[in-house]
Design an enzyme around this catalytic site. Structure first.
Site, PDB file in Angstrom:
ATOM      1  N   GLU A   1      41.024  47.188  29.358  1.00 54.81           N
ATOM      2  CA  GLU A   1      40.207  46.335  28.470  1.00 54.81           C
ATOM      3  C   GLU A   1      39.807  47.056  27.175  1.00 54.81           C
ATOM      4  O   GLU A   1      39.552  46.419  26.162  1.00 54.81           O
ATOM      5  CB  GLU A   1      38.943  45.868  29.194  1.00 54.81           C
ATOM      6  CG  GLU A   1      38.014  47.030  29.577  1.00 54.81           C
ATOM      7  CD  GLU A   1      36.643  46.605  30.091  1.00 54.81           C
ATOM      8  OE1 GLU A   1      36.375  45.399  30.214  1.00 54.81           O
ATOM      9  OE2 GLU A   1      35.840  47.511  30.384  1.00 54.81           O
TER      10      GLU A   1
ATOM     11  N   ARG B   1      52.511  35.408  31.272  1.00 56.32           N
ATOM     12  CA  ARG B   1      51.297  35.086  32.027  1.00 56.32           C
ATOM     13  C   ARG B   1      50.313  36.249  31.954  1.00 56.32           C
ATOM     14  O   ARG B   1      50.732  37.420  31.964  1.00 56.32           O
ATOM     15  CB  ARG B   1      51.641  34.823  33.492  1.00 56.32           C
ATOM     16  CG  ARG B   1      52.347  33.510  33.728  1.00 56.32           C
ATOM     17  CD  ARG B   1      51.429  32.372  33.429  1.00 56.32           C
ATOM     18  NE  ARG B   1      51.883  31.135  34.062  1.00 56.32           N
ATOM     19  CZ  ARG B   1      51.248  29.982  33.930  1.00 56.32           C
ATOM     20  NH1 ARG B   1      50.149  29.910  33.214  1.00 56.32           N
ATOM     21  NH2 ARG B   1      51.703  28.912  34.520  1.00 56.32           N
TER      22      ARG B   1
ATOM     23  N   ASP C   1      34.835  52.817  36.408  1.00 57.89           N
ATOM     24  CA  ASP C   1      35.496  53.384  35.213  1.00 57.89           C
ATOM     25  C   ASP C   1      35.917  54.845  35.407  1.00 57.89           C
ATOM     26  O   ASP C   1      36.785  55.335  34.684  1.00 57.89           O
ATOM     27  CB  ASP C   1      34.568  53.306  33.998  1.00 57.89           C
ATOM     28  CG  ASP C   1      34.080  51.891  33.704  1.00 57.89           C
ATOM     29  OD1 ASP C   1      34.681  50.945  34.236  1.00 57.89           O
ATOM     30  OD2 ASP C   1      33.098  51.760  32.954  1.00 57.89           O
TER      31      ASP C   1
ATOM     32  N   GLY D   1      37.291  49.218  32.588  1.00 57.11           N
ATOM     33  CA  GLY D   1      37.301  50.677  32.477  1.00 57.11           C
ATOM     34  C   GLY D   1      36.676  51.212  31.202  1.00 57.11           C
ATOM     35  O   GLY D   1      36.684  52.406  30.951  1.00 57.11           O
TER      36      GLY D   1
ATOM     37  N   ARG E   1      34.585  44.931  41.255  1.00 59.43           N
ATOM     38  CA  ARG E   1      33.213  45.438  41.286  1.00 59.43           C
ATOM     39  C   ARG E   1      32.482  45.169  42.610  1.00 59.43           C
ATOM     40  O   ARG E   1      31.975  46.094  43.237  1.00 59.43           O
ATOM     41  CB  ARG E   1      32.447  44.831  40.107  1.00 59.43           C
ATOM     42  CG  ARG E   1      32.894  45.315  38.739  1.00 59.43           C
ATOM     43  CD  ARG E   1      31.879  46.230  38.128  1.00 59.43           C
ATOM     44  NE  ARG E   1      30.619  45.544  37.978  1.00 59.43           N
ATOM     45  CZ  ARG E   1      30.101  45.133  36.815  1.00 59.43           C
ATOM     46  NH1 ARG E   1      30.714  45.402  35.702  1.00 59.43           N
ATOM     47  NH2 ARG E   1      28.946  44.511  36.774  1.00 59.43           N
TER      48      ARG E   1
END
Ligand code: F6P
Length: 370
Positions: A231, A294, A137, A180, A303
């Protein structure tokens, strides 16, 4: 006098943590004849009834070649011994007793905001702790970058470039969702490097009509649009476009209203904005099929990665300096990188959320919508 040091690697895993462990062990053994042990599952392992089941002894042989390995060899957990409930249950005392039981004199903890907070709790109990910042992040203050961030950008950029090329080939609208939390760094930098047309970050709220107008204009000009979204982006609940989409499409309503819960540190769980936007854009643009838009979620692909060179170097420098600080009698601090120098940062200063602070001109010019 410090002799034995324990590692804990809490929070979300990422690249570069193993490089930190490897360098710290080498520095500690060569310079200070220290001993090392890893505590698996961070504070969860350290607070368990049988801490001895969570230990991984770390010597020169154990860290041979470790710096290039992905994720963390010590596993992870978001367990918080200093939450209100866990303080009432006596976990801080259990933690201290367990560390004493295994003969540990100091802790090196890699972590993001939450693990740094737990480290701060431990150091307030007069137990020596030094932290090193890690998180894809990049949201901890006092350091330009954190372990795992450069690796996540490198991999995320390749992934977004692929979606960009595919969207061009198929002439469609593509959305890529990127982690993030409340900070847009990862999405912003991957978006730029990956060639996205439009970028949405939590720091710059957007109204959906403006976003859809931009998509329509781009689509008319080039017949494809590539959007990246963090996000942590939240839609305004009274946005008229959102209200209409919710009224017309029960899936949008269900996704928007779904409660994803919170973690043990009180952070809201995030994820799913890409799928919501996909449906809203389709409705707003009057597209016949859902597949005309899409959505890809990079999710955890960023990660569990093996580190790029930058993260190996950063982990190595953090590891050396963290050990030197412990043996200089320092505690309750985080190592950080400012410019080209390794610095020492108070935990409290590190915990201020570092959000995207670029000028509006720069953000607008690279495609951030606001
Ligand atoms: O903090 C790192 C991070 O990957 C965030 O970007 C994301 O929101 C969160 O962790 C996910 O956490 P978990 O692994 O607990 O699902």
């Amino acid at each position: 006098m410090i002799k034995k040091i324990a590692f804990m690697t809490g929070g979300g895993d990422c690249a570069g943590i193993n490089a930190f462990i490897a360098a710290a062990v080498r520095q500690g053994i060569h310079q200070y004849q220290a001993e090392f042990v890893g505590i698996k599952k961070a504070f969860e392992g350290a607070c368990s009834d049988r801490i001895e089941d969570h230990l991984l002894p770390l010597n020169l042989e154990a860290v041979n070649g470790l710096e290039v390995k992905p994720s963390t060899i010590l596993e992870s957990s978001r367990f918080n011994p200093f939450s209100k409930d866990n303080v009432e249950k006596g976990y801080p005392q259990k933690l201290l007793a367990n560390l004493k039981k295994i003969g540990v004199d100091a802790v090196l903890a890699t972590g993001g905001n939450d693990t740094i907070k737990s480290g701060m709790g431990l150091s307030k109990l007069n137990f020596p702790v030094i932290s090193a910042p890690k998180s894809i992040d990049n949201d901890v203050s006092g350091t330009d970058t954190m372990l795992g961030y450069k690796t996540a950008i490198t991999f995320g950029t390749a992934a977004v470039r692929s979606t960009v090329d595919s969207a061009k080939t198929h002439r469609r609208i593509s959305i890529v969702e990127i982690m993030g939390r409340e900070a847009g760094w990862l999405t912003l930098e991957i978006g730029i490097a990956g060639g996205a047309d439009l970028i949405l970050i939590p720091e710059k709220p957007v109204d959906l009509a403006t976003l859809c107008d931009r998509i329509v204009a781009l689509n008319q000009r080039q017949q494809y649009v590539n959007l990246v979204v963090a996000e942590g982006v939240r839609l305004k609940p009274d946005d008229p476009v959102l209200l209409r989409a919710k009224a017309e499409n029960p899936v949008v309503k269900a996704l928007v209203e779904e409660d994803l819960g919170i973690d043990s540190h009180g952070n809201p769980k995030l994820g799913g904005i890409g799928q919501i936007l996909r449906r809203i854009i389709r409705t707003q643009l009057g597209l016949k099929k859902l597949e005309d838009v899409r959505a890809t979620d990079l999710g955890f692909t960023l990660r569990g990665l093996a580190p790029v060179a930058d993260d190996i170097v950063l982990g190595t420098r953090f590891g050396i300096n963290a050990v030197d600080l412990l043996f200089a009698g320092v505690s309750g601090k985080m190592v950080g990188l400012q410019g080209t120098r390794i610095v020492t940062v108070d935990f409290a200063d590190a915990l201020v959320q570092k959000q995207v602070n670029w000028s509006e001109n720069d953000l607008r010019s690279v495609g951030v919508v606001f």
